[in-house]
Design a protein around this motif. Structure first.
Motif, mmCIF file in Angstrom:
data_model
loop_
_atom_site.group_PDB
_atom_site.id
_atom_site.type_symbol
_atom_site.label_atom_id
_atom_site.label_comp_id
_atom_site.label_asym_id
_atom_site.label_seq_id
_atom_site.Cartn_x
_atom_site.Cartn_y
_atom_site.Cartn_z
ATOM 1 N N ASP A 122 105.968 -24.021 -12.457
ATOM 2 C CA ASP A 122 107.171 -23.241 -12.201
ATOM 3 C C ASP A 122 108.193 -24.099 -11.464
ATOM 4 O O ASP A 122 107.838 -25.018 -10.705
ATOM 5 C CB ASP A 122 106.850 -22.016 -11.338
ATOM 6 N N ALA A 127 110.199 -19.269 -13.897
ATOM 7 C CA ALA A 127 108.850 -18.877 -13.476
ATOM 8 C C ALA A 127 108.078 -18.355 -14.672
ATOM 9 O O ALA A 127 108.632 -17.699 -15.561
ATOM 10 C CB ALA A 127 108.929 -17.806 -12.391
ATOM 11 N N ALA A 128 106.796 -18.639 -14.692
ATOM 12 C CA ALA A 128 105.936 -18.180 -15.794
ATOM 13 C C ALA A 128 105.908 -16.655 -15.832
ATOM 14 O O ALA A 128 105.960 -15.991 -14.800
ATOM 15 C CB ALA A 128 104.524 -18.719 -15.606
ATOM 16 N N SER A 129 105.856 -16.112 -17.043
ATOM 17 C CA SER A 129 105.746 -14.658 -17.204
ATOM 18 C C SER A 129 105.060 -14.361 -18.523
ATOM 19 O O SER A 129 105.098 -15.157 -19.462
ATOM 20 C CB SER A 129 107.126 -13.991 -17.172
ATOM 21 N N GLU A 130 104.442 -13.191 -18.597
ATOM 22 C CA GLU A 130 103.783 -12.762 -19.819
ATOM 23 C C GLU A 130 104.798 -12.546 -20.932
ATOM 24 O O GLU A 130 104.522 -12.789 -22.107
ATOM 25 C CB GLU A 130 102.998 -11.478 -19.569
ATOM 26 N N GLU A 131 106.005 -12.100 -20.569
ATOM 27 C CA GLU A 131 107.052 -11.862 -21.566
ATOM 28 C C GLU A 131 107.457 -13.163 -22.257
ATOM 29 O O GLU A 131 107.657 -13.190 -23.481
ATOM 30 C CB GLU A 131 108.271 -11.211 -20.910
ATOM 31 N N ALA A 175 114.639 -13.206 -16.726
ATOM 32 C CA ALA A 175 114.135 -11.948 -17.284
ATOM 33 C C ALA A 175 115.264 -11.108 -17.873
ATOM 34 O O ALA A 175 115.093 -10.438 -18.892
ATOM 35 C CB ALA A 175 113.406 -11.166 -16.201
ATOM 36 N N GLU A 179 115.710 -9.899 -21.696
ATOM 37 C CA GLU A 179 115.824 -8.474 -21.995
ATOM 38 C C GLU A 179 117.070 -8.159 -22.820
ATOM 39 O O GLU A 179 117.008 -7.427 -23.814
ATOM 40 C CB GLU A 179 115.861 -7.669 -20.690
ATOM 41 N N GLY A 194 110.922 -22.190 -20.419
ATOM 42 C CA GLY A 194 109.930 -21.229 -19.948
ATOM 43 C C GLY A 194 108.917 -20.882 -21.015
ATOM 44 O O GLY A 194 107.714 -20.764 -20.740
ATOM 45 N N ALA A 198 104.919 -21.828 -20.985
ATOM 46 C CA ALA A 198 103.991 -20.697 -21.072
ATOM 47 C C ALA A 198 102.895 -20.929 -22.101
ATOM 48 O O ALA A 198 101.819 -20.335 -21.992
ATOM 49 C CB ALA A 198 104.763 -19.423 -21.401
#
Length: 297
Positions: A122, A127-131, A175, A179, A194, A198
């Motif tokens: 990160d 930052a890492a995210s599941e999305e 994010a 979105e 990102g 991921a």
């Protein structure tokens, strides 16, 4: 291809600035496909102190301090750069597979691989995210070549997202970009970085310029070129490979690099501390990328 780049940054303040301390990433760096032939920075008012150093990422960081009152600050840079065509082939189906690349990146203990693995972590703005992982996985199949996977992700970002300079600011979270599917080149670079991180592929932010060409029959406007951002990902067999998600293309001779970093925070063109200045300073930026004739052999 040889270019001359003129980059001017002009701040106007509503109140007097008594002094300022600044860091600028405006000097093109040398890369595998690019050589900076000359570069000159001028600052008004005259700085009391200037210094150029090579930072952690190998970029040319220009520091300057102004210790006299002023209401305007102008930073002008003129550089000459020679850019060659990328040495990677254009066949997306050749080369190491995605699965092989991830395995080699995990196991390789060479200095190059260890340095590249820093770009899996990160960073301040990514930052890492599941999305991000879910969006990326649509482009990555284990037996598909890594290059074609990244090219597919590049094309999907280009198709799925709308370029909208009024939607985001420097501080807009990634994010929100994901979105609402809107943003600018900085946002699309952060998004692709990102996504790549991921799915286990090191990726870094590339800051620089892109030459814009006028429509047929029209003259090119001076200052109409732009600062730009794109990405580079690490392939164990090829090293760092650059793609531009804003334009759905690999980086080519029209892409001129100033700096590499983990994200925009590392390589902001100009940042610093000012004392005074009032509220809402006005900023104007002009970039002109001009092709130069090569000398005859």
């Amino acid at each position: 291809m040889r270019y001359r780049v003129r980059h001017s940054t002009h701040y106007r303040y509503s109140a007097r600035v008594t002094s300022c301390y600044n860091l600028a990433y405006v000097l093109p760096r040398d890369t595998r496909r690019q050589k900076c032939l000359s570069s000159r920075v001028s600052v008004s008012p005259q700085p009391a102190i200037t210094r150029t150093r090579s930072d952690y990422f190998g970029n040319q960081a220009y520091h300057f301090e102004i210790q006299r009152p002023h209401r305007e600050l102008v930073i002008s840079v003129e550089s000459e750069i020679r850019v060659s065509h990328p040495d990677q082939g254009l066949n997306l189906d050749l080369g190491i597979s995605y699965e092989q690349a991830v395995q080699q990146i995990r196991k390789d203990r060479s200095q190059q691989a260890l340095n590249a693995r820093e770009y899996l972590l990160d960073s301040p703005m990514i930052a890492a995210s599941e999305e991000l992982a879910q969006y990326a996985h649509q482009s990555f199949a284990p037996d598909k070549s890594l290059r074609s996977c990244v090219a597919d992700l590049t094309s999907r970002i280009f198709s799925d997202f709308t370029y909208d300079p009024d939607f985001t600011t420097i501080a807009t979270p990634l994010a929100e970009v994901l979105e609402h599917r809107r943003g600018v080149c900085q946002d699309f670079a952060h998004l692709q970085i990102g996504c790549l991180r991921a799915v286990g592929i090191p990726a870094k932010y590339v800051s620089g310029y892109i030459e814009t060409l006028p429509a047929p029959g029209e003259e090119k406007l001076v200052g109409a070129d732009a600062t730009h951002a794109w990405i580079a990902y690490y392939c164990p067999d090829e090293g760092w490979v650059e793609f531009d998600p804003t334009n759905d293309t690999p980086a080519h001779t029209q892409h001129i690099v100033t700096a590499f970093g983990r994200d925009y925070f590392d390589v902001t063109p100009v940042k610093g501390v000012i004392f005074g200045g009032g509220d809402h300073p006005q900023l104007s930026v002009s970039v002109d990328v001009a092709r130069l004739e090569e000398a005859a052999p």
